[in-house]
Design an enzyme around this catalytic site. Structure first.
Site, mmCIF file in Angstrom:
data_model
loop_
_atom_site.group_PDB
_atom_site.id
_atom_site.type_symbol
_atom_site.label_atom_id
_atom_site.label_comp_id
_atom_site.label_asym_id
_atom_site.label_seq_id
_atom_site.Cartn_x
_atom_site.Cartn_y
_atom_site.Cartn_z
ATOM 1 N N ASP A 107 0.784 -1.238 0.000
ATOM 2 C CA ASP A 107 0.000 0.000 0.000
ATOM 3 C C ASP A 107 0.813 1.284 0.000
ATOM 4 O O ASP A 107 0.262 2.374 -0.192
ATOM 5 C CB ASP A 107 -0.986 -0.004 1.183
ATOM 6 C CG ASP A 107 -0.309 -0.237 2.532
ATOM 7 O OD1 ASP A 107 0.835 0.223 2.718
ATOM 8 O OD2 ASP A 107 -0.935 -0.886 3.402
ATOM 9 N N HIS A 129 6.658 -7.473 -1.535
ATOM 10 C CA HIS A 129 5.543 -7.911 -2.378
ATOM 11 C C HIS A 129 5.108 -6.867 -3.395
ATOM 12 O O HIS A 129 4.000 -6.921 -3.916
ATOM 13 C CB HIS A 129 4.355 -8.330 -1.502
ATOM 14 C CG HIS A 129 4.632 -9.569 -0.694
ATOM 15 N ND1 HIS A 129 3.868 -9.974 0.381
ATOM 16 C CD2 HIS A 129 5.616 -10.500 -0.809
ATOM 17 C CE1 HIS A 129 4.368 -11.095 0.892
ATOM 18 N NE2 HIS A 129 5.430 -11.425 0.201
ATOM 19 N N CYS A 140 6.430 -7.808 -21.043
ATOM 20 C CA CYS A 140 7.780 -7.243 -21.243
ATOM 21 C C CYS A 140 8.260 -6.416 -20.043
ATOM 22 O O CYS A 140 9.345 -5.866 -20.070
ATOM 23 C CB CYS A 140 7.839 -6.405 -22.518
ATOM 24 S SG CYS A 140 7.051 -4.790 -22.384
ATOM 25 N N CYS A 157 -0.199 -2.889 -22.902
ATOM 26 C CA CYS A 157 1.115 -2.249 -22.925
ATOM 27 C C CYS A 157 1.326 -1.534 -24.253
ATOM 28 O O CYS A 157 1.028 -2.079 -25.313
ATOM 29 C CB CYS A 157 2.168 -3.349 -22.747
ATOM 30 S SG CYS A 157 3.853 -2.843 -23.062
ATOM 31 N N GLY A 197 2.319 -7.004 13.062
ATOM 32 C CA GLY A 197 1.099 -7.132 12.259
ATOM 33 C C GLY A 197 1.216 -8.084 11.099
ATOM 34 O O GLY A 197 0.613 -7.860 10.051
ATOM 35 N N THR A 198 1.995 -9.130 11.281
ATOM 36 C CA THR A 198 2.089 -10.138 10.223
ATOM 37 C C THR A 198 1.805 -11.509 10.829
ATOM 38 O O THR A 198 2.241 -11.799 11.936
ATOM 39 C CB THR A 198 3.450 -10.093 9.483
ATOM 40 O OG1 THR A 198 3.522 -11.211 8.604
ATOM 41 C CG2 THR A 198 4.626 -10.112 10.431
HETATM 42 P P1 NAD Z 1 -2.233 -11.436 7.197
HETATM 43 O O1 NAD Z 1 -3.533 -10.868 6.710
HETATM 44 O O2 NAD Z 1 -1.940 -12.859 6.949
HETATM 45 O O3 NAD Z 1 -2.127 -11.206 8.778
HETATM 46 C C1 NAD Z 1 -2.386 -9.986 9.394
HETATM 47 C C2 NAD Z 1 -1.867 -10.076 10.821
HETATM 48 O O4 NAD Z 1 -2.053 -8.812 11.434
HETATM 49 C C3 NAD Z 1 -2.600 -11.092 11.702
HETATM 50 O O5 NAD Z 1 -1.628 -11.850 12.400
HETATM 51 C C4 NAD Z 1 -3.429 -10.228 12.656
HETATM 52 O O6 NAD Z 1 -3.546 -10.824 13.939
HETATM 53 C C5 NAD Z 1 -2.608 -8.966 12.730
HETATM 54 N N1 NAD Z 1 -3.345 -7.737 12.996
HETATM 55 C C6 NAD Z 1 -4.563 -7.361 12.533
HETATM 56 N N2 NAD Z 1 -4.846 -6.115 12.923
HETATM 57 C C7 NAD Z 1 -3.773 -5.677 13.659
HETATM 58 C C8 NAD Z 1 -3.454 -4.460 14.321
HETATM 59 N N3 NAD Z 1 -4.292 -3.411 14.308
HETATM 60 N N4 NAD Z 1 -2.269 -4.391 14.961
HETATM 61 C C9 NAD Z 1 -1.403 -5.419 14.979
HETATM 62 N N5 NAD Z 1 -1.649 -6.592 14.361
HETATM 63 C C10 NAD Z 1 -2.823 -6.714 13.706
HETATM 64 O O7 NAD Z 1 -1.145 -10.473 6.586
HETATM 65 P P2 NAD Z 1 0.409 -10.687 6.260
HETATM 66 O O8 NAD Z 1 1.078 -11.444 7.342
HETATM 67 O O9 NAD Z 1 0.906 -9.340 5.897
HETATM 68 O O10 NAD Z 1 0.515 -11.602 4.968
HETATM 69 C C11 NAD Z 1 -0.445 -11.801 3.977
HETATM 70 C C12 NAD Z 1 -0.275 -11.067 2.648
HETATM 71 O O11 NAD Z 1 -1.242 -10.045 2.613
HETATM 72 C C13 NAD Z 1 0.979 -10.362 2.316
HETATM 73 O O12 NAD Z 1 1.515 -10.988 1.213
HETATM 74 C C14 NAD Z 1 0.565 -8.922 1.904
HETATM 75 O O13 NAD Z 1 1.219 -8.572 0.706
HETATM 76 C C15 NAD Z 1 -0.886 -9.026 1.684
HETATM 77 N N6 NAD Z 1 -1.775 -7.895 2.004
HETATM 78 C C16 NAD Z 1 -1.339 -6.596 2.024
HETATM 79 C C17 NAD Z 1 -2.207 -5.555 2.393
HETATM 80 C C18 NAD Z 1 -1.716 -4.110 2.399
HETATM 81 O O14 NAD Z 1 -0.799 -3.779 1.654
HETATM 82 N N7 NAD Z 1 -2.285 -3.242 3.232
HETATM 83 C C19 NAD Z 1 -3.530 -5.849 2.752
HETATM 84 C C20 NAD Z 1 -3.939 -7.202 2.720
HETATM 85 C C21 NAD Z 1 -3.042 -8.206 2.355
HETATM 86 ZN ZN ZN Z 2 4.838 -5.018 -22.891
#
Ligand code: NAD
Ligand code: ZN
Length: 255
Positions: A107, A129, A140, A157, A197-198
């Site tokens: 994002d 990502h 391309c 493209c 937050g992952t």
């Molecule tokens: P995930 O959705 O698998 O997990 C999110 C984690 O965040 C969970 O463990 C949850 O308990 C925790 N969480 C939720 N709200 C929270 C808060 N307010 N504070 C702290 N923790 C909180 O996400 P991930 O581990 O990032 O992996 C999944 C994939 O999702 C990634 O590949 C990513 O690229 C993609 N993704 C990105 C976005 C974005 O860019 N905003 C949004 C959705 C998914």
């Molecule tokens: Zn192209």
């Protein structure tokens, strides 16, 4: 408003550390109003799971469906702002000489937070990502700044006529090599590693925390819920990153 108590030895460690890595996931952006992959999707997209839209197979099967989902997510991202968690990470970057932020988020909110606080050089972001605002050719690799979203089919493209796609990493695709290599290097050489937050289940991002821990780094996890990493963490703070991170910055640096 509640106040957390942080162990004094953690505060001392953070005050003296010169090499810190933070790995972030979708949870960090949740308080900005963006859904994580584990939340159910909204309205129009309710019937789909992200895994069924974010893949090369899905794009091959129905490119317009996938394109439209990303167009909708791009608009959702444009409509939101960084939250206190994003800003707190910039504050940490200002105070730790060697700071690396590794994100799985597409994002761009970390960078926006840094721009808003006018911090540039010290804020290094590795995007594992990709970024949803960037669009490139699926054939391309040429990047495009402008395209038309309101067409019957996916825009093409200008160089080779291939279908345009978001510059994000889909399920089953390789991560950008330069970003991943830099992330592994940073994880291996840091003193303190934050996992924030992952869910810790998407590889290879999840393994970075283990790489850091195995090299002796202190592992600090901040998450709304325990994860597979929690048992390995030296410190686990359960709650919202947008609340815990600012409190931590305040407790350590009084800022
Ligand atoms: P995930 O959705 O698998 O997990 C999110 C984690 O965040 C969970 O463990 C949850 O308990 C925790 N969480 C939720 N709200 C929270 C808060 N307010 N504070 C702290 N923790 C909180 O996400 P991930 O581990 O990032 O992996 C999944 C994939 O999702 C990634 O590949 C990513 O690229 C993609 N993704 C990105 C976005 C974005 O860019 N905003 C949004 C959705 C998914
Ligand atoms: Zn192209």
């Amino acid at each position: 408003m509640w106040t957390l108590t942080f162990p004094p030895e953690l505060i001392t460690l953070l005050l003296r550390t010169s090499n810190l890595v933070a790995l972030t996931g979708a949870g960090v952006s949740q308080e900005s109003g963006l859904r994580t992959f584990r939340d159910a999707q909204d309205g129009l997209w309710k019937q789909y799971k992200p895994e069924d839209l974010a893949s090369p197979q899905a794009f091959a099967r129905d490119p317009k469906l996938v394109w439209d989902w990303y167009a909708w997510r791009r608009e959702a991202v444009k409509a939101v702002r960084p939250n206190p968690g994003h800003y707190a990470l910039v504050e940490i970057a200002k105070r730790v000489p060697n700071f690396t932020l590794i994100t799985q988020n597409v994002d761009g909110l970390h960078q926006l937070a840094a721009q808003t606080l006018k911090v540039f050089e010290t804020f290094r972001v590795l995007e594992l990502h990709g970024n949803i605002q960037r669009v490139r050719c699926s054939e391309c690799y040429t990047f495009t700044e402008t395209w038309d979203d309101d067409t019957e089919s996916v825009p093409r493209c200008e160089v080779c006529g291939g279908l345009l796609r978001p510059d994000v990493v889909w399920f089953g695709e390789a991560l950008p090599r330069d970003q991943l290599e830099a992330a592994v290097e940073a994880a291996r050489s840091c003193e303190v590693f934050f996992s924030i937050g992952t869910s810790g289940v998407v590889q290879p991002a999840a393994s970075l925390a283990y790489a850091a821990r195995n090299r002796g780094a202190t592992l600090i996890e901040i998450n709304a819920e325990p994860t597979p990493l929690t048992l390995k963490a030296n410190y686990f703070f359960q709650g919202k990153s947008g609340e815990i991170l600012p409190e931590l910055v305040e407790a350590v640096w009084g800022a």
